[in-house]
Scaffold this motif. Structure first.
Motif, PDB file in Angstrom:
ATOM      1  N   TYR A  79       1.049  -0.988   0.009  1.00  0.00           N
ATOM      2  CA  TYR A  79      -0.096  -0.139   0.162  1.00  0.00           C
ATOM      3  C   TYR A  79       0.807   1.043  -0.135  1.00  0.00           C
ATOM      4  N   PHE A  87       6.684   6.118   8.882  1.00  0.00           N
ATOM      5  CA  PHE A  87       6.321   6.325  10.136  1.00  0.00           C
ATOM      6  C   PHE A  87       7.799   7.156  10.703  1.00  0.00           C
TER       7      PHE A  87
ATOM      8  N   ASP B 294      -3.257   6.214   8.437  1.00  0.00           N
ATOM      9  CA  ASP B 294      -3.605   5.633   7.241  1.00  0.00           C
ATOM     10  C   ASP B 294      -2.687   4.640   6.817  1.00  0.00           C
ATOM     11  N   ALA B 295      -1.513   4.871   6.577  1.00  0.00           N
ATOM     12  CA  ALA B 295      -0.383   3.783   6.157  1.00  0.00           C
ATOM     13  C   ALA B 295      -0.506   2.773   7.138  1.00  0.00           C
ATOM     14  N   ALA B 296      -0.617   3.256   8.420  1.00  0.00           N
ATOM     15  CA  ALA B 296      -0.369   2.182   9.309  1.00  0.00           C
ATOM     16  C   ALA B 296      -1.576   1.057   9.334  1.00  0.00           C
ATOM     17  N   ARG B 297      -2.661   1.431   9.189  1.00  0.00           N
ATOM     18  CA  ARG B 297      -3.916   0.664   8.842  1.00  0.00           C
ATOM     19  C   ARG B 297      -3.769  -0.138   7.342  1.00  0.00           C
ATOM     20  N   GLY B 298      -3.080   0.407   6.540  1.00  0.00           N
ATOM     21  CA  GLY B 298      -3.051  -0.037   5.323  1.00  0.00           C
ATOM     22  C   GLY B 298      -2.002  -1.065   4.951  1.00  0.00           C
TER      23      GLY B 298
END
Lengths: 319, 393
Positions: A79, A87, B294-298
């Motif tokens: 993704y 992060f 969003d990236a962490a969930r993704g």
């Protein structure tokens, strides 16, 4: 293979995505294209269940994704998003290692994989692995984003306007690298953009969306030759032909036979590794009617305007 | 960059105001108070009078510092000289106050007392302003930190050389030495206990409010009520509840839970400590970069892992800022324990107030102020350390 069937998303009375169906074949690069508000990002986010559909289904290799745990599903799909979403509290190494860590790989395998991925996206592991995201340029951060998405070797890659926030020069370079990566790794890629050039350059097939509807889903050449509606024709505009010429390599065109006595140095000529668009520019620039095609200095044949245009007209395969 | 420029220009204003305050404080009529005994009203004297020739040295130091602060000298030189002058002020004044006190005792009787008056304390505050401003001109680093703590070292040196023994607060300390350290430790344990409870409760309620929007008004509504409840009223309300509990449940009685004493103090102090920590936790998590979450969930992180690996670490500097507020507030607030049988430094304050022995009040107040300043600085450092990943740091 991703099969999207009658996918619909409503927010109250607003329909963001209206009964979209399309199939992305294994290893295919599909671009979801459309103006803002066309629902392209929503379609993408329903594939990894960041957004739950109101109705319709997404099948991954024949399995309904609604039956999977969202977290497990997402770990099989890389993704990449526009603002990288790296992060900030983790080193580049740890960022790239995220999904392998989630999957419980052992430390040595993760370490090797991180180096391999950074190499793949053109960043030296020794220089970059211990840095933090705020120490990177926009282009470098986006490469790390791609490396993170690919780290666990997922069969599917979802990309949401990944190059939208970098400067035009970097964007162009990243696009070419993406094309190279796809050719090398043959991942199934779903890529969202509103940039027509980007879509035509990268896509095997483009899904053009408008107000939640799928207008047409086809290869760029087909969109040019047989647009399904006036909207499709108008959206791509007059320049689509030229843009498509940038997709094809001159070596894929049947040249006209050549008088053996001609040498490459004597007349206007091009290398056969250039794109059709570059060959056309060369033709116009030299104020010539034909060009000699050379391969590493040796003449191979002749192209003229007619050959170049016909190469698109018969819908020959993309380079 | 523009931000630090502003800080540096303002530093000039702060430094010169500090000098003006310092001069006023040196001339103020109640710099030192000479008393016949510890509760006597006392004869005021300005620092200038009391210090003799050294009083003029003090005035000159302030004038010189103001001139240097206004001068076009290079920032490093200006910062260094002004900081050193600022550091000299507490050392000079404390040393001189100590010897003035000794002289007074020798010329009168051993029960005579010399108290530090308003002019003296204002002088210390002015020196703090000056150092605070002047260090803004120095490059950050270990040497800057060392310079900031120079006056502390000086004070400790004078005190251990016995230069302060005749000053009122030191006499009170000598009389109460064993109980002082017992109450000091007790005070610290109230602060530590209350902030520990506040941290756990604050993190939980802050995260809850950030994650469940519908609970936000409930969480902060109840915390607001606790926050505006006056301390004594709160303890009064707890009194019957706690006595009732301890009468009915043996365990509570064994633990020493009563309507007065440590139990209501800890409850009240931790209730106040929750609020700043919960507020900051909530604000920090709610304002995290959407792209990051969003990236962490993704990538397939679960909610707990996201909290532990992404959200809490990124919120940490802001949470620590909340802990800092809670610590400073609780350090001062724990005085109340002295009033409700809980002990702590507050007992000196309340005992001193009832005897009108100002020096005894100060024996409680000065360590509290010093502790609060120490906590403030220490946690500030921790905030910067935990925010290392931000581009500003």
């Amino acid at each position: 293979m991703i099969e999207i069937a009658d996918l619909t998303k409503r927010y109250g009375s607003f329909t963001a995505v209206d009964s979209v169906s399309l199939t992305v074949e294994q290893g295919q690069f599909t671009v979801l294209l459309g103006p803002s508000g066309s629902g392209k990002t929503t379609v993408l986010r329903m594939i990894n269940r960041m957004v739950e559909p109101t109705s319709g289904r997404v099948l991954l290799n024949g399995v309904d994704t609604a039956t999977m745990r969202p977290e497990s599903l997402r770990r099989t799909m890389g993704y990449v998003i526009q603002n990288t979403g790296l992060f900030p509290n983790m080193t580049i190494r740890r960022n790239v290692a995220t999904v392998p860590r989630l999957l419980g790989w052992d430390r040595r395998r993760i370490e090797e994989r991180v180096s391999e991925m950074l190499d793949l996206v053109g960043l030296d592991p020794d220089t970059y692995a211990s840095k933090y995201p705020h120490q990177l340029s926009g282009g470098e951060a986006q490469r790390v984003g791609v490396a993170r998405a690919l780290a666990a070797d997922p069969p599917v890659l979802l990309m949401d306007e990944p190059f939208g926030a970098v400067d035009p020069l970097t964007r162009e370079r990243l696009q070419l690298e993406m094309k190279r990566l796809h050719a090398k790794l043959r991942k199934t890629i779903v890529f969202v953009t509103h940039d027509i050039d980007e879509a035509v350059l990268l896509a095997d097939r483009i899904a053009l969306l408008r107000e939640g509807h799928l207008e047409q889903y086809a290869a760029p050449e087909k969109l040019w030759i047989e647009p399904a509606s006036e909207f499709v024709k108008g959206f791509f505009g007059e320049n689509l032909g030229l843009r498509i010429m940038a997709r094809h390599c001159l070596s894929s065109v049947p040249f006209k036979p050549l008088d053996p006595s001609v040498s490459c140095a004597a007349a206007p000529h091009v290398e056969d590794s250039v794109t059709l668009k570059e060959a056309l520019a060369e033709l116009v620039g030299a104020k010539a009617t034909k060009l000699i095609v050379c391969h590493e200095g040796a003449p191979r044949g002749v192209v003229d305007f007619e050959t170049l245009v016909k190469a698109l007209g018969d819908g020959s395969a993309p380079a | 960059m523009a931000d630090t420029d502003l800080v540096r220009t303002r530093a000039r204003v702060v430094a010169i105001s500090g000098c003006a305050l310092g001069i006023a404080a040196a001339l103020a009529p109640s710099g030192l108070l000479f008393r016949a005994n510890r509760v006597f009203r006392g004869e005021p004297s300005s620092l200038l009078e009391a210090f003799g020739a050294w009083g003029w040295v003090l005035l000159c130091a302030w004038l010189l510092a103001a001139l240097l602060a206004a001068s076009p000298l290079r920032e490093r030189i200006r910062g260094l000289t002004v900081t050193l002058l600022g550091a000299a002020v507490p050392i000079l004044t404390l040393w001189q106050a100590g010897s003035a006190a000794t002289d007074y005792v020798e010329s009168t009787s051993t029960i005579a007392r010399t108290s530090l008056g308003l002019g003296f304390w204002l002088t210390q505050f002015a020196a703090y302003m000056l150092i605070f401003a002047a260090t803004a001109w120095l490059e950050p680093g270990a040497s800057r930190v060392a310079l900031t703590y120079l006056p502390v070292a000086g004070v400790v040196a004078i005190a251990s050389a016995g230069g302060l023994t005749e000053i009122g607060i030191a006499r009170e300390y000598a009389n109460n030495m064993s109980s002082f350290w017992r109450e000091f430790r007790l005070h610290l344990s109230y602060v530590a206990g209350a902030v520990a409870v506040g941290l756990v409760a604050g993190l939980l309620s802050g995260v809850l409010a950030a994650k469940k929007r519908s609970l936000e008004p409930v969480v902060f509504g109840s915390l607001n009520v606790l926050q505006v409840l006056p301390t004594l009223a709160f303890i009064g309300l707890l009194n019957p509840v706690l006595s009732g509990l301890s009468e009915r449940i043996a365990l509570f009685e064994d633990l020493g839970v009563r309507g007065v004493g440590w139990a209501p103090v800890i409850i009240v102090l931790s209730s106040y400590a929750v609020y700043p920590i919960a507020r900051n936790t909530h604000a920090a998590i709610a304002s995290l970069d959407r792209a990051v979450t969003d990236a962490a969930r993704g990538v397939g992180m679960g909610r707990l892992r996201m909290l532990a690996e992404i959200e809490l670490p990124l919120a940490l500097p802001v949470v620590i800022a909340g802990v800092r507020v809670a610590l400073v507030q609780t350090t001062a607030g724990a005085i109340i324990a002295g009033l409700v049988g809980g002990g702590g430094l507050g007992i000196f304050v309340f005992l001193g107030a009832s005897e009108t022995a100002t020096d005894l009040i100060l024996l409680g107040v000065v360590p509290i102020v010093a502790l609060a300043l120490f906590f403030d600085r220490a946690l500030h450092g921790l905030e910067r350390l935990t925010g290392f990943w931000s581009s500003a740091g």
